[in-house]
Design an enzyme around this catalytic site. Structure first.
Site, mmCIF file in Angstrom:
data_model
loop_
_atom_site.group_PDB
_atom_site.id
_atom_site.type_symbol
_atom_site.label_atom_id
_atom_site.label_comp_id
_atom_site.label_asym_id
_atom_site.label_seq_id
_atom_site.Cartn_x
_atom_site.Cartn_y
_atom_site.Cartn_z
ATOM 1 N N ASP A 128 6.253 0.948 -1.385
ATOM 2 C CA ASP A 128 4.932 0.447 -1.196
ATOM 3 C C ASP A 128 4.500 0.576 0.115
ATOM 4 O OD1 ASP A 128 2.663 -1.299 -1.363
ATOM 5 O OD2 ASP A 128 3.847 -2.830 -2.391
ATOM 6 N N ARG A 130 1.315 -0.151 1.018
ATOM 7 C CA ARG A 130 0.130 -1.201 1.319
ATOM 8 C C ARG A 130 0.413 -2.008 2.486
ATOM 9 N NH1 ARG A 130 -0.201 -4.250 -4.214
ATOM 10 N NH2 ARG A 130 1.884 -4.014 -4.044
#
Length: 207
Positions: A128, A130
């Site tokens: 991930d 983000r």
């Protein structure tokens, strides 16, 4: 850090019948065009508004992909914010930050048997990518310092709590199982097992 409010009658949600105000921001760190949708003037009238940080998902939000539940989570959030008021931070972080085209490449790998995290890793990306510091800046620009956070993702909870936003409560979203469509339930189970998402697979919402 500055904001611009477009007082336009936006109608959003599953039936496109829920009014919202859209806000843009300048001075964000990553250069992306993130926006906030504000329901019932929650930033002005609520000391602890309901917040959701929703990462853009073109395939799920717009085209209702069978591979994820992003569009369903978005609609669920909008419906609740229509009732209670709230702020939706729509973050331009497609494919957990790997971008749309890379996400489509990951879809190919998923069709060959990989799960969503394995596919990202195979393409050379972390689980991930983000990052939510801009979400914190957006909230502070709106003078929001304490929230009820709508999420199942512990990473989002930590991102706010570690950067000066007081999370008073966490509101989970439902498990949106798409009956008859392959990949959706396995995707949700993988988020729970691999991503430690606080998702109750028994709390199922079927369309």
């Amino acid at each position: 850090m500055a904001e611009v409010r477009a007082r336009v009658q936006l109608n959003v949600g599953k039936n496109s019948d829920i009014p919202a105000e859209i806000v843009s921001f300048s001075g964000l760190k990553d250069g992306q065009e993130h926006v906030a949708l504000i329901f019932n003037e929650a930033d002005k009238h609520q000391q602890t508004p309901l917040i959701r940080m929703h990462s853009e998902c073109l395939t799920g939000d717009v085209f209702h992909s069978s591979r994820c539940d992003c569009g369903e989570q978005l609609n669920e959030s909008i419906e609740l914010m229509h009732q209670e008021g709230g702020i939706l931070l729509y973050l331009r972080q497609e494919g957990r930050g790997i971008g749309l085209y890379n996400k489509l490449d990951a879809y190919v790998l998923q069709s060959q048997g990989m799960n969503t995290y394995e596919a990202n890793n195979h393409l050379g990306f972390a689980d991930d990518l983000r990052e939510f510091s801009d979400a914190v800046l957006m909230l502070k620009a709106l003078a929001v310092t304490q929230v009820k956070l709508m999420t199942n993702n512990p990473k989002k909870l930590s991102a706010l709590a570690d950067n000066g936003i007081d999370v008073k409560a966490v509101v989970g979203t439902s498990a949106h199982i798409k009956v008859g469509l392959t990949g959706n339930q396995a995707y949700l189970e993988t988020k729970i097992k691999h991503g430690s998402h606080m998702l109750d697979i028994k709390k199922i919402q079927k369309p």
